[in-house]
Motif scaffolding. Sequence first.
Motif, short mmCIF file in Angstrom:
data_model
loop_
_atom_site.label_atom_id
_atom_site.label_comp_id
_atom_site.label_asym_id
_atom_site.label_seq_id
_atom_site.Cartn_x
_atom_site.Cartn_y
_atom_site.Cartn_z
N THR A 47 -27.14 39.87 -13.42
CA THR A 47 -28.37 40.63 -13.23
C THR A 47 -29.56 39.69 -13.18
OG1 THR A 47 -27.42 42.51 -14.41
CG2 THR A 47 -29.82 42.45 -14.23
N LEU A 48 -30.41 39.93 -12.22
CA LEU A 48 -31.66 39.19 -12.08
C LEU A 48 -32.77 40.03 -12.70
CD1 LEU A 48 -33.25 36.82 -10.58
CD2 LEU A 48 -33.75 38.59 -8.90
N ARG A 49 -33.55 39.44 -13.58
CA ARG A 49 -34.71 40.11 -14.17
C ARG A 49 -35.97 39.40 -13.69
NH1 ARG A 49 -30.64 40.05 -17.49
NH2 ARG A 49 -29.93 41.97 -18.46
N MET A 50 -36.83 40.15 -13.02
CA MET A 50 -38.09 39.61 -12.56
C MET A 50 -39.20 40.40 -13.25
SD MET A 50 -41.08 39.49 -10.66
CE MET A 50 -41.12 41.16 -10.09
N ALA A 51 -39.99 39.71 -14.06
CA ALA A 51 -41.09 40.34 -14.78
C ALA A 51 -42.40 39.72 -14.31
CB ALA A 51 -40.92 40.15 -16.28
N TYR A 52 -43.42 40.54 -14.22
CA TYR A 52 -44.73 40.03 -13.86
C TYR A 52 -45.74 40.48 -14.90
CZ TYR A 52 -46.67 44.52 -12.73
OH TYR A 52 -47.15 45.80 -12.86
N ALA A 53 -46.84 39.77 -14.97
CA ALA A 53 -48.01 40.18 -15.76
C ALA A 53 -49.24 39.78 -14.97
CB ALA A 53 -48.01 39.51 -17.13
N LEU A 54 -50.23 40.63 -14.98
CA LEU A 54 -51.55 40.31 -14.44
C LEU A 54 -52.47 40.17 -15.64
CD1 LEU A 54 -51.61 42.76 -11.40
CD2 LEU A 54 -51.44 40.26 -11.33
N VAL A 55 -52.91 38.94 -15.89
CA VAL A 55 -53.66 38.61 -17.10
C VAL A 55 -55.06 38.14 -16.71
CG1 VAL A 55 -53.69 37.20 -19.19
CG2 VAL A 55 -51.49 37.95 -18.24
N ALA A 56 -56.07 38.81 -17.24
CA ALA A 56 -57.47 38.46 -16.96
C ALA A 56 -57.83 37.14 -17.64
CB ALA A 56 -58.38 39.58 -17.46
N PRO A 57 -58.88 36.48 -17.16
CA PRO A 57 -59.34 35.25 -17.82
C PRO A 57 -59.65 35.44 -19.30
CG PRO A 57 -60.40 35.49 -15.69
CD PRO A 57 -59.64 36.77 -15.95
N SER A 58 -60.02 36.67 -19.68
CA SER A 58 -60.32 36.96 -21.09
C SER A 58 -59.05 37.02 -21.94
CB SER A 58 -61.05 38.30 -21.19
OG SER A 58 -60.18 39.35 -20.76
N GLY A 59 -57.88 37.09 -21.26
CA GLY A 59 -56.61 37.22 -21.97
C GLY A 59 -56.09 38.65 -21.99
N ASP A 60 -56.91 39.60 -21.54
CA ASP A 60 -56.48 41.00 -21.48
C ASP A 60 -55.43 41.18 -20.39
OD1 ASP A 60 -58.30 41.66 -23.44
OD2 ASP A 60 -59.84 42.31 -22.01
N THR A 61 -54.42 41.98 -20.67
CA THR A 61 -53.39 42.26 -19.68
C THR A 61 -53.79 43.48 -18.86
OG1 THR A 61 -51.68 41.33 -21.10
CG2 THR A 61 -50.95 42.80 -19.35
N ALA A 62 -53.88 43.30 -17.54
CA ALA A 62 -54.23 44.40 -16.65
C ALA A 62 -53.00 45.24 -16.30
CB ALA A 62 -54.87 43.85 -15.37
N SER A 63 -51.85 44.59 -16.18
CA SER A 63 -50.62 45.30 -15.84
C SER A 63 -49.44 44.39 -16.14
CB SER A 63 -50.61 45.68 -14.36
OG SER A 63 -49.42 46.36 -14.01
N LEU A 64 -48.31 45.02 -16.46
CA LEU A 64 -47.07 44.26 -16.57
C LEU A 64 -45.91 45.16 -16.26
CD1 LEU A 64 -45.69 45.02 -19.59
CD2 LEU A 64 -47.53 43.55 -20.31
N GLY A 65 -44.82 44.53 -15.80
CA GLY A 65 -43.64 45.31 -15.45
C GLY A 65 -42.45 44.40 -15.23
N GLN A 66 -41.29 45.02 -15.12
CA GLN A 66 -40.05 44.27 -14.91
C GLN A 66 -39.09 45.10 -14.08
OE1 GLN A 66 -38.04 42.07 -18.16
NE2 GLN A 66 -36.28 43.39 -17.74
N VAL A 67 -38.38 44.43 -13.18
CA VAL A 67 -37.29 45.07 -12.44
C VAL A 67 -36.03 44.25 -12.66
CG1 VAL A 67 -38.76 46.15 -10.69
CG2 VAL A 67 -37.81 43.87 -10.27
N GLU A 68 -34.89 44.94 -12.58
CA GLU A 68 -33.59 44.29 -12.67
C GLU A 68 -32.83 44.56 -11.39
OE1 GLU A 68 -31.55 45.50 -16.21
OE2 GLU A 68 -33.05 44.57 -17.51
N LEU A 69 -32.27 43.51 -10.82
CA LEU A 69 -31.55 43.60 -9.56
C LEU A 69 -30.17 42.98 -9.71
CD1 LEU A 69 -34.48 42.36 -7.30
CD2 LEU A 69 -33.84 44.72 -7.77
#
Length: 160
Positions: free
Chosen positions: A77-99
């Motif tokens: 299984t491949l796990r690809m996770a992303y995060a969009l992190v602001a310069p302030s350190g706040d997380t705007a979005s995160l998620g993961q898919v498994e393929l």
Amino acid sequence: MCATALALVLLGGCSQDEARLRVAYRPREPLTVAMLRVRIDDGGRTYQLGPSDFIAEPAGTTAIYRSRELSTRTRGTLRMAYALVAPSGDTASLGQVELPLRSDWVYSVNVMPDTSDPAQRCFGCQGSRAFGLTAAYVRPDVDKVYVTWGGNSISNPVIY
């Protein structure tokens, strides 16, 4: 003759034992590529990608940022996770898919902020998943982050 036959078998067998992945990001203000962090885990290798690992490719009026092609295992299984992190350190979005990993296969995984599922407009997409945005980043033209994926054979690709 035997050496030639062996070489052909070995060369043919190599592409069957390969698997790869490429990640793309299509930014929408204020969610820039500078915010993107990606983690890929195939059960044997782990890749950590940041903004400098994505190269801009023009696509009409909007740039697409693509990673280099990464080698992956051919099973598991491949796990690809992303995060969009602001310069302030706040997380705007995160998620993961498994393929599911498979031999002789290259995946293309796309991370795209939008308001509607881009897989509906995508020829060759095999799936998609939506992830939320924190309230500070929601805009009329962006209220989720979609991850879409598709793939193709390495040795015998379908040409679209």
